[in-house]
Design an enzyme around this catalytic site. Structure first.
Site, PDB file in Angstrom:
ATOM      1  N   CYS A  71       0.844  -1.194   0.000  1.00  0.00           N
ATOM      2  CA  CYS A  71       0.000   0.000   0.000  1.00  0.00           C
ATOM      3  C   CYS A  71       0.882   1.247   0.000  1.00  0.00           C
ATOM      4  O   CYS A  71       1.950   1.273   0.623  1.00  0.00           O
ATOM      5  CB  CYS A  71      -0.959   0.015   1.178  1.00  0.00           C
ATOM      6  SG  CYS A  71      -0.245   0.522   2.741  1.00  0.00           S
ATOM      7  N   GLU A  72       0.435   2.238  -0.718  1.00  0.00           N
ATOM      8  CA  GLU A  72       1.265   3.439  -0.849  1.00  0.00           C
ATOM      9  C   GLU A  72       1.235   4.301   0.413  1.00  0.00           C
ATOM     10  O   GLU A  72       2.043   5.200   0.558  1.00  0.00           O
ATOM     11  CB  GLU A  72       0.849   4.262  -2.072  1.00  0.00           C
ATOM     12  CG  GLU A  72      -0.520   4.892  -1.983  1.00  0.00           C
ATOM     13  CD  GLU A  72      -0.883   5.641  -3.265  1.00  0.00           C
ATOM     14  OE1 GLU A  72      -0.210   5.467  -4.287  1.00  0.00           O
ATOM     15  OE2 GLU A  72      -1.867   6.399  -3.216  1.00  0.00           O
ATOM     16  N   HIS A  73       0.316   4.016   1.318  1.00  0.00           N
ATOM     17  CA  HIS A  73       0.240   4.825   2.540  1.00  0.00           C
ATOM     18  C   HIS A  73       1.241   4.387   3.597  1.00  0.00           C
ATOM     19  O   HIS A  73       1.734   5.197   4.359  1.00  0.00           O
ATOM     20  CB  HIS A  73      -1.169   4.754   3.149  1.00  0.00           C
ATOM     21  CG  HIS A  73      -2.195   5.382   2.264  1.00  0.00           C
ATOM     22  ND1 HIS A  73      -3.534   5.035   2.293  1.00  0.00           N
ATOM     23  CD2 HIS A  73      -2.069   6.329   1.311  1.00  0.00           C
ATOM     24  CE1 HIS A  73      -4.187   5.748   1.388  1.00  0.00           C
ATOM     25  NE2 HIS A  73      -3.326   6.536   0.782  1.00  0.00           N
ATOM     26  N   HIS A  74       1.520   3.077   3.676  1.00  0.00           N
ATOM     27  CA  HIS A  74       2.375   2.560   4.755  1.00  0.00           C
ATOM     28  C   HIS A  74       3.523   1.703   4.265  1.00  0.00           C
ATOM     29  O   HIS A  74       4.317   1.234   5.077  1.00  0.00           O
ATOM     30  CB  HIS A  74       1.523   1.731   5.722  1.00  0.00           C
ATOM     31  CG  HIS A  74       0.324   2.450   6.258  1.00  0.00           C
ATOM     32  ND1 HIS A  74      -0.918   2.353   5.686  1.00  0.00           N
ATOM     33  CD2 HIS A  74       0.206   3.307   7.297  1.00  0.00           C
ATOM     34  CE1 HIS A  74      -1.775   3.108   6.354  1.00  0.00           C
ATOM     35  NE2 HIS A  74      -1.126   3.706   7.327  1.00  0.00           N
ATOM     36  N   GLN A 112      -5.679  -0.207  -3.127  1.00  0.00           N
ATOM     37  CA  GLN A 112      -6.401  -1.300  -3.797  1.00  0.00           C
ATOM     38  C   GLN A 112      -7.418  -0.805  -4.824  1.00  0.00           C
ATOM     39  O   GLN A 112      -7.598  -1.404  -5.880  1.00  0.00           O
ATOM     40  CB  GLN A 112      -7.077  -2.155  -2.716  1.00  0.00           C
ATOM     41  CG  GLN A 112      -7.774  -3.385  -3.273  1.00  0.00           C
ATOM     42  CD  GLN A 112      -8.400  -4.219  -2.180  1.00  0.00           C
ATOM     43  OE1 GLN A 112      -7.908  -4.268  -1.061  1.00  0.00           O
ATOM     44  NE2 GLN A 112      -9.495  -4.881  -2.491  1.00  0.00           N
ATOM     45  N   HIS A 140      -5.179  -6.298   4.429  1.00  0.00           N
ATOM     46  CA  HIS A 140      -4.166  -5.248   4.480  1.00  0.00           C
ATOM     47  C   HIS A 140      -3.387  -5.291   5.785  1.00  0.00           C
ATOM     48  O   HIS A 140      -3.979  -5.158   6.855  1.00  0.00           O
ATOM     49  CB  HIS A 140      -4.838  -3.870   4.324  1.00  0.00           C
ATOM     50  CG  HIS A 140      -5.359  -3.630   2.941  1.00  0.00           C
ATOM     51  ND1 HIS A 140      -4.830  -2.675   2.112  1.00  0.00           N
ATOM     52  CD2 HIS A 140      -6.325  -4.259   2.236  1.00  0.00           C
ATOM     53  CE1 HIS A 140      -5.469  -2.711   0.946  1.00  0.00           C
ATOM     54  NE2 HIS A 140      -6.383  -3.657   1.005  1.00  0.00           N
ATOM     55  N   CYS A 142      -1.552  -3.120   6.964  1.00  0.00           N
ATOM     56  CA  CYS A 142      -1.615  -1.849   7.694  1.00  0.00           C
ATOM     57  C   CYS A 142      -2.855  -1.780   8.587  1.00  0.00           C
ATOM     58  O   CYS A 142      -2.902  -0.999   9.529  1.00  0.00           O
ATOM     59  CB  CYS A 142      -1.531  -0.649   6.745  1.00  0.00           C
ATOM     60  SG  CYS A 142      -2.822  -0.556   5.507  1.00  0.00           S
TER      61      CYS A 142
HETATM   62 ZN   LIG Z   1      -1.852   1.096   4.226  1.00  0.00          ZN
END
Ligand SMILES: [Zn+2]
Length: 180
Positions: A71-74, A112, A140, A142
């Site tokens: 995931c690009e956030h974490h 996603q 996920h 995260c």
């Molecule tokens: Zn994430």
């Protein structure tokens, strides 16, 4: 990237020189390069002209394609399955290529929802299909390992293009094939 991983190891309070961690920056960098190899691939490489003329206008479904992404956030993994269907319009694509398209986009950073749309739009462009449907179900890390720590939640996303969007019967056929 090795140097950056060494700094991260230091920043978490560890000693990057101790024997167990000595080679970790290099290994981590190699792993990260592998996990993001989709950036070094193009749709043309992946499909490699595996398109064949066909009169088939029945739904083609590739179910349960394993999916590993970050995931690009974490920068944490999300892991699941993709189900990809299309209705050919004069051309079919080799089945393994569908899985390779999924993999190429999965091996890039994103969320996603975006991954689902990218796979659908690419397959539509490549095959000129009458319609494409993509469903992704993933867990996920995260969410599971941090934050809300919801161990069993599965995120489901879908993208419906062409006849999969406009025709309820097509969508129903897709969903009922998935349940079998
Ligand atoms: Zn994430």
């Amino acid at each position: 990237m090795n140097e950056h991983y060494a700094r991260i190891i230091e920043a978490i309070g560890e000693d990057p020189q101790r024997p167990g961690l000595k080679d970790t920056p290099e290994r981590a960098a190699k792993a990260m390069e592998y996990l993001t190899r989709g950036y070094r691939q193009t749709v043309e490489d992946v499909v490699n002209d595996a398109l064949f003329p066909s009169d088939c206008s029945e739904m083609v479904l590739v179910k349960d394609i394993e999916l590993y992404s970050l995931c690009e956030h974490h920068l944490l993994p999300f892991i699941g399955r993709a189900h990809v269907a299309y209705i050919p319009n004069g051309k079919v694509v080799g089945l393994s290529k569908v899985a390779r398209i999924v993999d190429m986009f999965a091996r890039r950073l994103q969320i996603q929802e975006q991954l689902t749309v990218e796979i659908a739009e690419t397959l539509l462009n490549v095959t000129g299909a009458a319609g494409v449907g993509v469903i992704i179900e993933a867990k996920h890390m995260c969410m599971m390992m941090r934050g809300v720590e919801k161990q069993n939640s599965v995120m489901k996303t879908s993208a419906m293009l062409g006849t999969f969007r406009s025709n309820q019967a097509t969508r129903n056929e897709f969903l009922s094939l998935l349940r079998q």
